[in-house]
Design an enzyme around this catalytic site. Structure first.
Site, short mmCIF file in Angstrom:
data_model
loop_
_atom_site.label_atom_id
_atom_site.label_comp_id
_atom_site.label_asym_id
_atom_site.label_seq_id
_atom_site.Cartn_x
_atom_site.Cartn_y
_atom_site.Cartn_z
N TYR A 177 10.67 -4.65 -8.17
CA TYR A 177 9.35 -4.38 -8.90
C TYR A 177 8.31 -3.27 -8.41
O TYR A 177 7.81 -2.45 -9.23
CB TYR A 177 8.58 -5.57 -8.55
CG TYR A 177 7.12 -5.63 -9.08
CD1 TYR A 177 6.99 -5.64 -10.53
CD2 TYR A 177 6.00 -5.22 -8.38
CE1 TYR A 177 5.53 -5.59 -11.00
CE2 TYR A 177 4.65 -5.25 -9.02
CZ TYR A 177 4.37 -5.31 -10.24
OH TYR A 177 3.23 -5.09 -10.78
N GLY A 233 -1.01 0.77 -4.80
CA GLY A 233 -2.23 0.08 -4.38
C GLY A 233 -3.52 0.58 -5.21
O GLY A 233 -3.54 1.96 -5.28
N ASN A 280 1.10 0.43 5.80
CA ASN A 280 1.57 -0.52 4.62
C ASN A 280 2.12 -1.66 5.12
O ASN A 280 3.02 -1.44 6.03
CB ASN A 280 2.50 0.57 3.72
CG ASN A 280 3.34 -0.47 2.62
OD1 ASN A 280 4.56 0.08 2.33
ND2 ASN A 280 2.80 -1.48 2.13
N GLY A 281 1.92 -2.88 4.78
CA GLY A 281 2.66 -3.90 5.44
C GLY A 281 1.73 -5.07 5.62
O GLY A 281 0.28 -5.07 5.38
N CYS A 336 0.99 -1.16 0.12
CA CYS A 336 0.04 0.05 -0.06
C CYS A 336 0.87 1.26 0.01
O CYS A 336 2.07 1.10 0.19
CB CYS A 336 -0.93 0.22 1.29
SG CYS A 336 -2.05 -1.58 1.53
#
Ligand code: SF4
Length: 499
Positions: free
Chosen positions: A257, A33, A105-106, A2
């Site tokens: 990526y 996201g 995020n995570g 995210c």
């Protein structure tokens, strides 16, 4: 994965433009996201106001011009790796009394154990709800600093969090290993925290254009650290004692990526990191083909799988001295297929995402270069299209070593059974056969670390060396599999609906 964002306005002149700044930054985090987006603003007078929706930022938050002018805000772009993917899970979450807005995020791996141990009553499947309830309870009981010590001690997984109190205090913190990124921009006028520098580096110019000078600095929030911006703008920062005993393990897949090419890590752009990976991959391909060094080139063209592999493919082509051609064309209106949350959605999106300039490849020996090979969907489809278009030979090179182990830290491949390098027993000829290519070349793990200039990386999906191993992984995987069954059912229903 995210994107998170937190903004604290210090100069009231900027309050009229805070939402505009937030939308600019969120659009620069869109690649992290695409399932949903949300924003919670704190007006100068009154309570939090939020907007949340499914889809891209411009759709999910299209009503943003009607938000009040805020003195602070937190916001989020969501990529669902846990939960069921509904609107109830769109962040920021606002909980507690007094109210606290939070986004992260995570992936927290041990949420079930934490719920049982601390008797947390959660309404959603989101790991953020667990983290936020823990924070609210412990912050009242022990204060902010001790609360984060305990959080770092008890929570297994990765997290980069931004939070905002209704009093106007903004804070951010990262997990002890720094698996997920978090950066901060500070100036006399504004403090902004965000997942990537790509969402922050426009701020200097913005302040100059607004006649507010050029006072800002941009830096990483160190792993295991918290930063707290008081309502009056004063900044405090500390690394927790628990985290100080840990070694940094930033996610290598961010560089392979996920992150935007212009975002910086360790002082270099992600583009530069990807180029280095490609150069090293080219060197390793040459060493695997020693007889080719001084003879005819083994390939006619190096072709990148757009977009993320472009820098690596250019470097591979330069190293091999083989012409570089962009014969695969990406539809700019298609989503990033890897981050779609079900296999059905990924395959459907992939069909429209990439197309081939077929006549150019007829009779040619093509070396496809991709940033990584996860499930193998893209490689398999591209190899088939190239063969159908008459390519004489198709080989594949991956700028990431073979991904053989699941990720429990927020990249959506927790299940090793889905990974082509894991399914195929690990041998390159078997993987090549499964993908429908003549040869497959992978960057080595040593080569990756050499190219990135550091060994302080999480590479657990490559070598199984997880920063925080534990029995929680098995339970997490079982729960995730169950959630996927429900999510895939919902996606199946959606695909029967004309849209
Ligand atoms: S397991 Fe792989 S994808 Fe997951 S955090 Fe570690 S390096 Fe990143």
């Amino acid at each position: 994965m995210c994107g998170v964002l937190g903004i604290k306005i210090k100069n009231p002149v900027l309050e009229t433009r805070a939402n505009e700044i937030a939308m600019s930054a969120l659009l620069r985090l869109q690649h992290r996201g695409q399932d949903a987006a949300g924003i919670t603003v704190l007006p100068r007078e009154g309570a939090f106001q939020s907007l949340r929706g499914l889809g891209h930022v411009d759709v999910a938050l299209k009503e943003w011009p009607h938000l009040p002018e805020p003195r602070a805000l937190v916001a989020h772009t969501r990529y669902a790796t846990t939960g069921l993917g509904g609107v109830a899970e769109v962040q920021p979450f606002v909980q507690g009394a007094p109210r606290l807005a939070m986004a992260h995020n995570g992936n927290i791996v041990n949420t079930s154990e934490l719920k049982e141990r601390y008797l947390l009553q959660c309404e959603s499947e989101s790991d953020l709800e667990v983290l936020q309830q823990f924070f609210l309870r412990h912050e009242i009981e022990y204060g902010f600093e001790e609360c984060l010590e305990r959080l770092h001690r008890d929570f297994v997984g990765s997290y980069a969090v931004v939070g905002l109190t209704e009093e106007g205090e903004l804070f951010g913190f990262r997990d002890p290993y720094g698996i997920r990124p978090l950066f901060i921009y500070e100036s006399e006028n504004i403090v902004v925290m965000a997942s990537e520098t790509s969402a922050l580096n426009f701020l200097k110019d913005f302040e100059v254009e607004a006649d507010l000078g050029r006072s800002g600095t941009l830096r990483e929030i160190p792993p295991g650290s918290w930063v707290r911006v008081a309502p009056d703008g004063k900044i405090e920062e500390k690394r927790t004692a628990f985290s100080s005993a840990k070694t940094e393990r930033f996610c290598m897949f961010e560089l392979v990526y996920f992150s935007s090419p212009q975002s910086e890590f360790a002082g270099l752009s992600t583009y530069r990191h990807r180029f280095s990976m490609g150069r090293q991959l080219g060197i390793e391909i040459l060493s695997e083909m020693p007889n080719q060094k001084n003879e005819e080139a083994p390939f006619d063209y190096v072709v990148p799988v757009p977009e993320t592999s472009r820098a690596a493919a250019i470097a591979v082509a330069e190293t091999l001295r083989v012409p570089y051609r962009e014969y695969l064309v990406k539809n700019p209106y298609a989503s990033r297929t890897f981050i779609l949350s079900t296999q059905a959605r990924r395959l459907k999106a992939l069909e429209t995402k990439l197309s081939l300039i077929g006549p150019e490849v007829k009779g040619q020996r093509i070396l496809l270069v991709d940033d990584s090979v996860v499930r193998g969907n893209t490689s398999r489809l591209m190899a088939r299209r190239l063969r159908e278009a008459g390519a004489k030979e198709v080989s594949l090179a991956s700028a990431c070593p073979p991904i053989r182990h699941g990720c429990y830290y927020g990249i959506d491949f927790p299940d090793a059974d889905e990974l082509v390098a894991s399914q195929m027993g690990g041998s390159n000829p078997q993987i090549a056969k499964s993908l429908g290519v003549s040869n497959v070349f992978y960057l080595s793990i040593g080569g990756l670390k050499k190219a990135l200039g550091t060994g302080n990386l999480c590479s657990a999906c490559l070598d199984g060396d997880y920063p925080s191993a534990g029995p929680s992984f098995e339970r997490f995987l079982e729960e995730r599999r169950a959630q996927r069954v429900v999510a895939q059912g919902a996606a199946g229903a959606a695909t029967r609906t004309p849209t």
